[in-house]
Design a protein around this motif. Structure first.
Motif, PDB file in Angstrom:
ATOM      1  N   LYS B 402      58.466  35.503  24.948  1.00  0.00           N
ATOM      2  CA  LYS B 402      59.138  35.662  26.340  1.00  0.00           C
ATOM      3  C   LYS B 402      60.068  36.831  26.566  1.00  0.00           C
ATOM      4  O   LYS B 402      60.322  37.327  27.686  1.00  0.00           O
ATOM      5  CB  LYS B 402      59.766  34.360  26.677  1.00  0.00           C
ATOM      6  CG  LYS B 402      58.766  33.324  27.042  1.00  0.00           C
ATOM      7  CD  LYS B 402      59.240  31.695  27.447  1.00  0.00           C
ATOM      8  CE  LYS B 402      58.025  31.066  27.661  1.00  0.00           C
ATOM      9  NZ  LYS B 402      58.633  29.625  27.796  1.00  0.00           N
ATOM     10  N   TRP B 403      60.691  37.073  25.528  1.00  0.00           N
ATOM     11  CA  TRP B 403      61.814  38.003  25.485  1.00  0.00           C
ATOM     12  C   TRP B 403      61.079  39.511  25.900  1.00  0.00           C
ATOM     13  O   TRP B 403      61.566  40.092  26.755  1.00  0.00           O
ATOM     14  CB  TRP B 403      62.461  38.259  24.219  1.00  0.00           C
ATOM     15  CG  TRP B 403      63.256  39.204  23.680  1.00  0.00           C
ATOM     16  CD1 TRP B 403      62.987  40.613  23.112  1.00  0.00           C
ATOM     17  CD2 TRP B 403      64.726  39.339  23.894  1.00  0.00           C
ATOM     18  NE1 TRP B 403      64.088  41.436  22.962  1.00  0.00           N
ATOM     19  CE2 TRP B 403      65.253  40.604  23.432  1.00  0.00           C
ATOM     20  CE3 TRP B 403      65.364  38.767  24.529  1.00  0.00           C
ATOM     21  CZ2 TRP B 403      66.528  41.094  23.456  1.00  0.00           C
ATOM     22  CZ3 TRP B 403      67.060  38.854  24.895  1.00  0.00           C
ATOM     23  CH2 TRP B 403      67.247  40.276  24.240  1.00  0.00           C
ATOM     24  N   HIS B 404      59.821  39.770  25.222  1.00  0.00           N
ATOM     25  CA  HIS B 404      59.261  40.953  25.620  1.00  0.00           C
ATOM     26  C   HIS B 404      58.909  41.062  26.924  1.00  0.00           C
ATOM     27  O   HIS B 404      58.846  42.179  27.755  1.00  0.00           O
ATOM     28  CB  HIS B 404      58.232  41.116  24.497  1.00  0.00           C
ATOM     29  CG  HIS B 404      58.597  42.048  23.294  1.00  0.00           C
ATOM     30  ND1 HIS B 404      59.416  41.246  22.251  1.00  0.00           N
ATOM     31  CD2 HIS B 404      58.471  43.373  23.036  1.00  0.00           C
ATOM     32  CE1 HIS B 404      59.392  42.244  21.499  1.00  0.00           C
ATOM     33  NE2 HIS B 404      59.240  43.541  21.904  1.00  0.00           N
ATOM     34  N   ALA B 406      59.834  39.401  29.284  1.00  0.00           N
ATOM     35  CA  ALA B 406      61.167  39.445  30.393  1.00  0.00           C
ATOM     36  C   ALA B 406      61.658  40.941  30.312  1.00  0.00           C
ATOM     37  O   ALA B 406      62.038  41.727  31.484  1.00  0.00           O
ATOM     38  CB  ALA B 406      62.339  38.497  30.225  1.00  0.00           C
ATOM     39  N   LEU B 407      61.754  41.438  29.266  1.00  0.00           N
ATOM     40  CA  LEU B 407      62.478  42.958  29.121  1.00  0.00           C
ATOM     41  C   LEU B 407      61.472  43.785  29.810  1.00  0.00           C
ATOM     42  O   LEU B 407      61.972  44.842  30.519  1.00  0.00           O
ATOM     43  CB  LEU B 407      62.462  43.214  27.779  1.00  0.00           C
ATOM     44  CG  LEU B 407      63.895  42.926  26.836  1.00  0.00           C
ATOM     45  CD1 LEU B 407      63.691  43.423  25.753  1.00  0.00           C
ATOM     46  CD2 LEU B 407      64.994  43.642  27.973  1.00  0.00           C
ATOM     47  N   LEU B 410      61.852  43.808  33.334  1.00  0.00           N
ATOM     48  CA  LEU B 410      62.891  44.227  33.907  1.00  0.00           C
ATOM     49  C   LEU B 410      62.686  45.849  33.837  1.00  0.00           C
ATOM     50  O   LEU B 410      63.399  46.741  34.613  1.00  0.00           O
ATOM     51  CB  LEU B 410      64.312  44.160  33.260  1.00  0.00           C
ATOM     52  CG  LEU B 410      64.665  42.535  33.355  1.00  0.00           C
ATOM     53  CD1 LEU B 410      65.808  42.362  32.361  1.00  0.00           C
ATOM     54  CD2 LEU B 410      64.974  42.311  34.827  1.00  0.00           C
ATOM     55  N   VAL B 418      60.891  37.537  35.821  1.00  0.00           N
ATOM     56  CA  VAL B 418      61.775  36.947  34.673  1.00  0.00           C
ATOM     57  C   VAL B 418      62.259  35.426  35.104  1.00  0.00           C
ATOM     58  O   VAL B 418      62.179  34.567  34.629  1.00  0.00           O
ATOM     59  CB  VAL B 418      62.964  37.670  34.595  1.00  0.00           C
ATOM     60  CG1 VAL B 418      63.982  37.296  33.493  1.00  0.00           C
ATOM     61  CG2 VAL B 418      62.863  39.306  34.090  1.00  0.00           C
TER      62      VAL B 418
END
Lengths: 499, 489
Positions: B402-404, B406-407, B410, B418
């Motif tokens: 999820k981090w990747h 979302a980044l 962005l 996101v």
């Protein structure tokens, strides 16, 4: 060699309790005595270890290093400075006393085998928040602490507790996701979420505002800030009293700690001022203070009243941040200490009353002061400190906050402080007066039940007395260690927040 | 030697699948042993390929010594090596679990058929990951579809047959679309090999824009049906929830992902980027993925059957993979591809844990699961880890993907996605956490006596997957570096 030990200590204070929670869990199968003994020993040793970290931060020193990287720029890191030390100190101190108190208190409750390991585990993860070196590590421990302490909230497993727990859980998830969003935005804008690299975001933009807003939601949720406080008055009273003392006394402060870091590390003072976010904070703080105190007045359940009072008190802390000057910060950090001591005293005293008599309603507490003098004595000291009577610690924090407000040129906040003190007086004093001077016979039905009891066991009243006394000792005294600590922490924080 | 390994994998799986089916019901122990052995070998081969490709770079293999464009080419690049590792590791772990569970769930005279179908399915999936040829891809897709139907319907009750028929009909329609698309591409380029088709397509795009657009649409529809991209998901909940638990784990964990991988390969290696100017395919995929994520989660909330809930959750999670594909760049794509592995682990683990609960107590209804955590602490602990990972709590692998994602969103300045990711995490929390809470703190309904003990052989795979979830939550670097090389970061 020496530095190696000092460097290792911050990791140790996190790992040790978490490891011991497993040991306690295993030992609880063998004997209850061993389980209780181990949990107290762990809490005491953790406190000693935290104290032993003092030399490395006393002169503005900072320990910061990376344990390992998960992804480039994102890893498990450690950072210990004077602010993190201060919070770790007060947390482990209160935790230690509460763990002693819990032994007798929990002997009446079920499922102690579950309570103690979780209790110690949460200690470890709470300290993890303070020694985390970046927002990602902080986030891990923040989520760990919040999610695991769910078990403490619903410990009694009544319908009411489960309902409050569900609310707590949903709010925690929402807060966690907001934090996740904020951290991602910060990472995107600054390429790092470390606490050690100075100001991360220096230019105001929509994205930066989104990040700020989400940090505010995530940490404000934990800190019980209006309008995100709704879980707090439900969750704190239903937990067993040792847990409520920690939830209100310590865990709320993790939210405040996070906000402090956000204001002074992610952003800096000129940026916050330029973008007018301090006004937003201030407005929320004022509403939180007034709302918390006013609603507390209407509560009849003792623990519920205390919980609402926590909302109001957290408002002071948020207000202190919103002022953005050094004096206010001193008051802010010192109020974190004061409130931790006062509120845990109050919750433990309330717990002792419930434990001994089963009474939760304020109207039933007439004359209880004569029966339980030590308990009610501690309660009285803490309640007077809440109102802000000199020379207690609550007075000192309010005084410093008020000076900070005048420095910032907003006497309005001083007025709010006074109003709130008045309200505090209105809801605390009647309890004290009734407890010491009220006749028991005012409540006919309970009379026969209420006759035979005396003060709680030594295991409970000694921690209570120590906490109650500490409200006095750390008040207007010639040598106030905690106040000196907050002076140092505030100036350290303030400098890091200047560009 | 290593040159032959890719084809050896596929041949070995297909060959043993044939042998196992001949063993007959008397020697079903041998069937399981043989299957596990082969899965183990294939797993080792894939690990070897992974580290070989990591060191020496991609290589290709010409089947039968016929070079392209005439022969079939297998191409082991970073992506396929990664996918092979995912396929073989998860399917190996799942079958270890299956040894005990299938004896319980299936009639004893079909066990060797199950092994055979399982190997066939895995072989076909490996083929999809490896092949560099359009028609060959179609063949492998067909095999995997039929084999997947087989491992659903093998349970031989009314529900399973119905579900697998539904799956078969929709899937075959998908296959038809795919074949049509292959034909259209062949018609205008005269080639079937990915590389050659890719060389031709930019030149023929001005001449035959409609052909290419239609081929691309057909491919997206066909692979979308097979990987249950909303709104083409209708077959999935029944199929995955009624199948035996090991089948559900493999179907949800691997089978739906492999078609997403095929889509990535086609979009990356075959279609020219200019096509996206003609038709906004990626935006359509993105739009559908958002719908999938939200709709899947919301429908999962109202399910009362635990396996059905997990199945709907799969629809939402495949949405994340497609979101990565739709964003098509940088970290978002990496997050999507990483989620293939992460979700394979989580969902396989959750299905196996659900299978354990059903095995031990016969409970399928979520509201009857109260108090089960006291009796099956390890299983529910694993389930809790899986639930944490689904929500994306840091320290679990779900967080990393999820981090990747979302980044990446962005990076592309599309913060809307996101918000979708966060909303879906919240929804996941709302339907996963109550199960965990009720399991540990609810009062138990079922009397103790009806409860069977769980064999260690079934518990160990679940625990291994649970440990894997945490391990890759803290140490995703090796997997991630592979994916980043695969997409050229």
């Amino acid at each position: 060699m020496d530095t190696a030990i000092y460097n290792f200590l911050p990791v140790w204070v996190v790992i040790f309790p978490i490891f011991m929670s497993i040991v306690i869990f295993v030992s609880s199968r063998r004997s209850e005595k061993m389980r209780d003994g181990l949990s107290v020993t762990t809490a005491v040793l953790t406190f000693i270890s935290v104290v032993a970290m003092y030399p490395s931060v006393a002169d503005g020193g900072v320990i910061a290093y990376t344990i390992f990287d998960i992804l480039p720029g994102l890893g498990i890191t450690v950072r210990l400075d004077i602010l993190s030390f201060s919070l770790a100190l007060i947390s482990s101190f209160v935790w230690m006393l509460v763990s002693i108190y819990a032994i007798d208190y929990m002997s009446h409750e079920h499922a102690g085998d579950r309570f103690y390991p979780i209790f110690i585990f949460v200690l470890g993860s709470c300290l993890g928040i303070f020694v985390a070196g970046d927002f990602f590590t902080l986030f891990i421990f923040f989520e760990l602490m919040s999610l695991i302490s769910y078990v403490l909230v619903i410990h009694e497993e009544t319908r009411e507790a489960l309902r409050a727990g569900y609310k707590y859980l949903i709010m925690t998830i929402i807060g966690g996701l907001a934090l996740f969003f904020a951290i991602i935005l910060t990472f995107e804008l600054a390429g790092s979420v470390s606490l050690s690299e100075g100001t991360l975001i220096t230019v105001p933009s929509t994205m930066a505002f989104l990040a700020f807003l989400n940090f505010l939601i995530g940490f404000g949720m934990k800190a019980g800030m209006f309008p995100l406080h709704v879980w707090l008055p439900d969750a704190h009273p239903v937990a067993p009293s040792p847990a409520s003392a920690l939830l209100s006394g310590i865990m709320l402060k993790t939210g405040a700690y996070g906000l402090l870091r956000v204001l002074f590390t992610v952003f800096n003072i000129p940026l916050v001022k330029e973008a007018n976010w301090d006004i937003l904070l201030g407005v929320l703080a004022v509403i939180t203070i007034v709302l918390g105190s006013a609603v507390a007045l209407t509560q009849d359940d003792l623990k519920r009243r205390l919980a609402y009072s926590s909302v109001g008190q957290m408002g002071y802390i948020i207000m202190g941040m919103a002022l953005l000057n050094e004096k206010a910060l001193v008051g802010d950090v010192f109020h974190i200490f004061s409130h931790a001591l006062m509120k845990s005293t109050l919750f433990l005293a309330a717990g002792a009353i419930i434990w001994k008599t089963g009474l939760r309603n304020i109207n039933d507490l007439h004359g209880i002061g004569k029966k339980m003098p030590v308990t009610m004595g501690a309660f009285t000291i803490a309640a007077l400190a809440m109102i802000g009577i000199p020379p207690l610690n609550g007075f000192l924090s309010k005084w410093t906050l008020a000076l900070g407000a005048l420095d910032a040129g907003v006497p309005f906040y001083v007025f709010i402080l006074l109003v709130s003190s008045l309200l505090n007086g209105l809801y605390y004093l009647p309890i004290i007066i009734a407890a010491f001077f009220g006749g028991e016979n005012e409540h006919e039905g309970e009379e026969s039940l209420a006759l035979e009891y005396d003060d709680a066991t030594y295991g409970m009243i000694i921690p209570l007395a120590v906490l109650g006394l500490s409200c006095f000792v750390f008040g207007l005294m010639p040598h106030n260690f905690l106040f000196e600590l907050s002076l140092k922490a505030a100036s350290f924080l303030f400098q890091s927040g200047m560009p | 030697m290593y040159l032959h390994l890719p084809v050896l994998m596929v041949v070995l799986l297909f060959g043993v699948s044939f042998v196992v089916s001949l063993l007959g019901k008397k020697r079903r122990n041998l069937a399981f042993q043989l299957t596990l052995l082969v899965l183990g070998i294939v797993f080792i081969i894939s690990i070897y390929l992974l580290q070989h490709v990591g060191k020496e770079g991609p290589f290709s293999y010409h089947v039968g010594g016929w070079p392209p464009p005439w022969g079939v080419e297998l191409y082991v690049d970073y992506l396929s090596a990664y996918v092979l590792m995912v396929l073989t590791s998860i399917s190996f772990v799942v079958l270890i679990y299956g040894v005990e569970d299938l004896r319980h769930e299936l009639k004893s005279d079909v066990l060797h058929w199950y092994c055979s179908l399982y190997l066939l399915l895995l072989g076909a999936m490996c083929g999809i990951a490896l092949t560099n040829d359009l028609f060959n891809l179609y063949v492998f897709i067909e095999i995997s579809t039929i084999a997947a139907c087989g491992i659903i319907s093998i349970k031989d009750d009314r529900k399973c047959i119905e579900a697998s028929l539904k799956y078969l009909i929709l899937s075959v329609m998908g296959s038809g679309c795919f074949l049509l698309a292959v034909a259209m591409l062949y018609m205008i380029t005269g080639n079937l090999n990915f590389t050659y088709v890719a060389q031709e397509l930019p030149h023929v795009l001005p001449l035959y824009p409609y052909n290419i657009v239609i081929a691309l649409s057909l491919i997206i529809v066909s692979l979308g049906v097979k990987s249950a991209l909303f709104p083409l998901h209708v077959w999935l909940p029944d199929a995955h929830s009624s199948a035996p638990s090991p089948s559900s784990a493999v179907l949800s964990g691997l089978v739906i992902k492999i078609y997403a991988v095929a889509l990535v390969k086609l979009l990356f290696q075959v279609f020219p980027p200019q096509i996206f100017e003609v038709i906004p395919v990626l935006d359509i995929v993105l739009f559908l993925s958002v719908l999938a994520i939200l709709a899947g989660s919301i429908i999962a909330m109202v399910q009362d059957d635990i396996k059905k809930m997990l199945a709907y959750s799969s629809i939402a999670q495949i949405g994340f993979v497609f979101m990565g594909i739709g964003l098509f760049e940088g970290r978002a794509l990496a997050g999507g591809l990483l989620h293939i592995f992460n979700h394979a682990m989580m969902k396989a683990m959750l299905f196996l844990a659900a299978g354990l609960i059903i095995y031990a107590s016969g409970i399928r209804k979520i509201r009857d699961l109260k108090g089960i955590g006291m009796r099956m602490p390890l299983t529910m602990l694993a389930f809790t880890v899986g639930a944490f990972s689904m929500v994306g709590i840091p320290g679990t692998n779900g967080f990393i993907s999820k981090w990747h994602l979302a980044l990446g969103a962005l990076d592309l300045e599309r913060p809307f996605f996101v918000a979708v990711i966060l909303l879906s995490s919240l929804l996941n929390g709302i339907y996963y956490f109550p199960i965990v809470i009720d399991a540990f703190f609810g009062t138990q309904i079922m009397p103790q006596s009806e409860h069977k003990d769980v064999p260690a052989l079934m518990l160990v795979p679940v625990m291994v997957l649970a440990v894997g979830i945490i391990f890759f939550g803290f140490y995703p670097a090796p997997v991630l570096s592979f994916i980043e090389r695969a997409i050229g970061l």
